[in-house]
Scaffold this motif. Structure first.
Motif, PDB file in Angstrom:
ATOM      1  N   LYS A 152       0.823  -1.206   0.000  1.00  0.00           N
ATOM      2  CA  LYS A 152       0.000   0.000   0.000  1.00  0.00           C
ATOM      3  C   LYS A 152       0.859   1.259   0.000  1.00  0.00           C
ATOM      4  O   LYS A 152       0.611   2.197  -0.756  1.00  0.00           O
ATOM      5  N   LYS A 153       1.889   1.265   0.869  1.00  0.00           N
ATOM      6  CA  LYS A 153       2.716   2.449   1.005  1.00  0.00           C
ATOM      7  C   LYS A 153       3.414   2.758  -0.318  1.00  0.00           C
ATOM      8  O   LYS A 153       3.362   3.889  -0.809  1.00  0.00           O
ATOM      9  N   SER A 156       0.872   3.930  -2.974  1.00  0.00           N
ATOM     10  CA  SER A 156       0.305   5.274  -2.847  1.00  0.00           C
ATOM     11  C   SER A 156       1.384   6.330  -3.045  1.00  0.00           C
ATOM     12  O   SER A 156       1.121   7.394  -3.593  1.00  0.00           O
ATOM     13  N   GLU A 157       2.621   6.024  -2.646  1.00  0.00           N
ATOM     14  CA  GLU A 157       3.697   6.995  -2.895  1.00  0.00           C
ATOM     15  C   GLU A 157       3.963   7.141  -4.388  1.00  0.00           C
ATOM     16  O   GLU A 157       4.222   8.242  -4.877  1.00  0.00           O
ATOM     17  N   GLN A 160       1.296   9.140  -5.835  1.00  0.00           N
ATOM     18  CA  GLN A 160       1.502  10.521  -5.377  1.00  0.00           C
ATOM     19  C   GLN A 160       2.542  11.241  -6.260  1.00  0.00           C
ATOM     20  O   GLN A 160       2.396  12.419  -6.555  1.00  0.00           O
ATOM     21  N   THR A 220     -10.759  10.896  -4.906  1.00  0.00           N
ATOM     22  CA  THR A 220     -10.420   9.784  -4.017  1.00  0.00           C
ATOM     23  C   THR A 220     -10.433   8.445  -4.745  1.00  0.00           C
ATOM     24  O   THR A 220      -9.692   7.541  -4.392  1.00  0.00           O
ATOM     25  N   PRO A 223      -6.930   7.630  -7.376  1.00  0.00           N
ATOM     26  CA  PRO A 223      -5.726   7.079  -6.742  1.00  0.00           C
ATOM     27  C   PRO A 223      -5.953   5.649  -6.251  1.00  0.00           C
ATOM     28  O   PRO A 223      -5.110   4.781  -6.424  1.00  0.00           O
ATOM     29  N   GLN A 224      -7.112   5.406  -5.676  1.00  0.00           N
ATOM     30  CA  GLN A 224      -7.427   4.065  -5.193  1.00  0.00           C
ATOM     31  C   GLN A 224      -7.415   3.063  -6.352  1.00  0.00           C
ATOM     32  O   GLN A 224      -6.898   1.956  -6.230  1.00  0.00           O
ATOM     33  N   GLU A 227      -3.759   2.511  -7.490  1.00  0.00           N
ATOM     34  CA  GLU A 227      -3.072   1.652  -6.537  1.00  0.00           C
ATOM     35  C   GLU A 227      -3.495   0.203  -6.724  1.00  0.00           C
ATOM     36  O   GLU A 227      -2.686  -0.717  -6.652  1.00  0.00           O
TER      37      GLU A 227
ATOM     38  N   GLN B  80      -9.973  -0.301   0.852  1.00  0.00           N
ATOM     39  CA  GLN B  80      -8.646  -0.911   0.754  1.00  0.00           C
ATOM     40  C   GLN B  80      -8.438  -1.914   1.873  1.00  0.00           C
ATOM     41  O   GLN B  80      -7.667  -2.847   1.743  1.00  0.00           O
ATOM     42  N   ARG B 115       0.266  10.854   7.964  1.00  0.00           N
ATOM     43  CA  ARG B 115       0.169   9.395   7.885  1.00  0.00           C
ATOM     44  C   ARG B 115      -0.075   8.804   9.274  1.00  0.00           C
ATOM     45  O   ARG B 115      -0.901   7.911   9.456  1.00  0.00           O
TER      46      ARG B 115
END
Lengths: 290, 132
Positions: A152-153, A156-157, A160, A220, A223-224, A227, B80, B115
């Protein structure tokens, strides 16, 4: 005595090949079970991605709302995501991807400032490091059956980076799982999102209410969605990895078997030759005595 | 009593699929309740609990953001991550909460702060739902 020594040599080689065969056979079986698990993971991801795509496609088709992720812009810098494995012994799995990737880069870019790499998997990471290619992010040592939370990290980065206009295009390289014996290197442009088909929108509920507004939702939702595409490619890649490893190990087992057969034949011949020689020697000895 | 088909879907597979009489969830503009024959609707969800009612029974699901898609006879929640109240790992959520609080204490740059705040919110949401 010469033949006895070579007999022992052959015996030793047969034994060691036999041991190797046991290992590759075991690895084949482990990969087979991992593959079916990975296949199942990929399958349970399908409802999520399909639904998400449906909603995105619906909004894209039925409203004037726009979003940077839906619009092409001049590409100054491209981001490449490469999905490889962490370990080898998977046949051509990694080299296929890396070859395609390298060729693409050579063809499209003249300078290293024009692209940046997000590496998933140790083999791809080391490939880039060795060639001094620009890797911005990487994730190594992913589990055999990764969860969404694991990447996930990173996902999303990466998305981004597109939003911040650090990159103007995001391309992913991975092995698409066709079947247990066939995996195809696939290149997909994830961002900007262009290939959304409207699907079957003629259905009754063709008009949704959007709360609070289409723009907010896209902000929203997209991006989801992006990902989820990265995660989908990863799941696909993992299934391919296990399948490729299974095939590679199966080949190794088959080769070992063939080698053992050949060696056994050589062993029997040598044994036979030894016996014949001994008999000849005895007969010769007896003849000399008479 | 009419019912709605509800499914909660995450990238790791469906979390729940069943029929209920009413769905209440926390949209970004406040709580929203869905009954059968609702007008088709799409809305983003906040980190919060989803209440699923049938008869006198209420089920709780912790949802971390995502979307609600409503059709007259079907409700889909795309998130998610999401967990049913009984599936929540309380110990893990406690740990996550503590970690997030520690990070909030040690003031770092802006992104990390955001975060940490989000993960604190998720952890607290899980704990709250688990206590239902």
């Amino acid at each position: 005595m010469n033949s006895l020594a070579s007999l022992r040599d052959i015996k030793q080689r047969i034994d060691s090949t036999e041991k190797t065969k046991h290992i590759t056979k075991a690895m084949e079986m482990v990969s087979a079970s991992k593959m079916s698990k990975a296949e199942e993971n990929a399958r349970s991801f399908v409802p999520y991605s399909e639904k998400l795509q449906e909603v995105v496609a619906h909004i894209a088709a039925h409203s004037d709302a726009t979003h940077p992720m839906l619009q092409k812009r001049d590409v100054k810098k491209t981001g490449y995501v490469i999905v490889t494995s962490d370990r080898g012994l998977a046949g051509a799995y990694n080299s296929n991807i890396l070859r395609t990737f390298h060729q693409t880069v050579e063809k499209r870019h003249t300078s290293k400032d024009e692209y940046t790499i997000i590496a998933i998997g140790r083999i791809g990471y080391e490939f880039c490091k060795k060639r001094d290619l620009p890797v911005v992010k990487s994730i190594l040592g992913l589990a055999d059956q990764p969860n969404f939370a694991d990447i996930k990290k990173l996902a999303s980065e990466t998305v981004q980076m597109y939003t911040d206009e650090e990159i103007d295009e995001l391309v992913i390289f991975y092995n698409h799982y066709v079947s247990a014996i066939s995996q195809v290197v696939t290149t997909k442009t994830l961002l900007p999102i262009t290939d959304i088909e409207a699907g079957e929108t003629g259905s009754v509920e063709s008009q949704y209410e959007y709360e609070p507004s289409e723009e907010t939702i896209l902000k929203t939702l997209l991006p989801q969605y992006a990902e989820s595409l990265i995660y989908g490619a990863l799941l696909d890649g993992k299934a391919s990895e296990h399948a490729a490893r299974m095939t590679a190990m199966k080949n190794a087992t088959d080769n070992a078997e063939e080698l053992i057969d050949d060696l056994t034949l050589a062993y029997n011949r040598a044994r036979q030759a030894g016996i014949t020689q001994e008999i000849t020697e005895i007969i010769g000895g007896v003849a000399a005595l008479e | 009593m009419k019912t709605l088909e509800v499914s909660v879907v995450t990238p790791d597979g469906p979390v729940l699929e069943d029929n209920f009489e009413m769905v209440v969830c926390k949209a970004e503009n406040g709580e929203i309740g869905i009954l059968p024959q609702h007008i088709p609707l799409v809305t983003p969800l906040d980190i919060g609990e989803v209440r699923l009612k049938s008869g006198n029974d209420t089920k709780f699901v912790a949802v971390n953001g995502g979307f609600l898609e409503v059709r007259p006879d079907k409700v889909t929640i795309l998130a998610q991550s999401a967990e049913k109240a009984e599936d929540i790992d309380v110990a893990r959520a406690e740990q996550a909460k503590k970690r997030a609080e520690d990070r909030l204490q040690s003031k770092q740059d802006h992104i990390d702060f955001q975060r940490a705040e989000l993960s604190l919110k998720r952890a607290m949401n899980r704990l709250r739902v688990a206590q239902r």
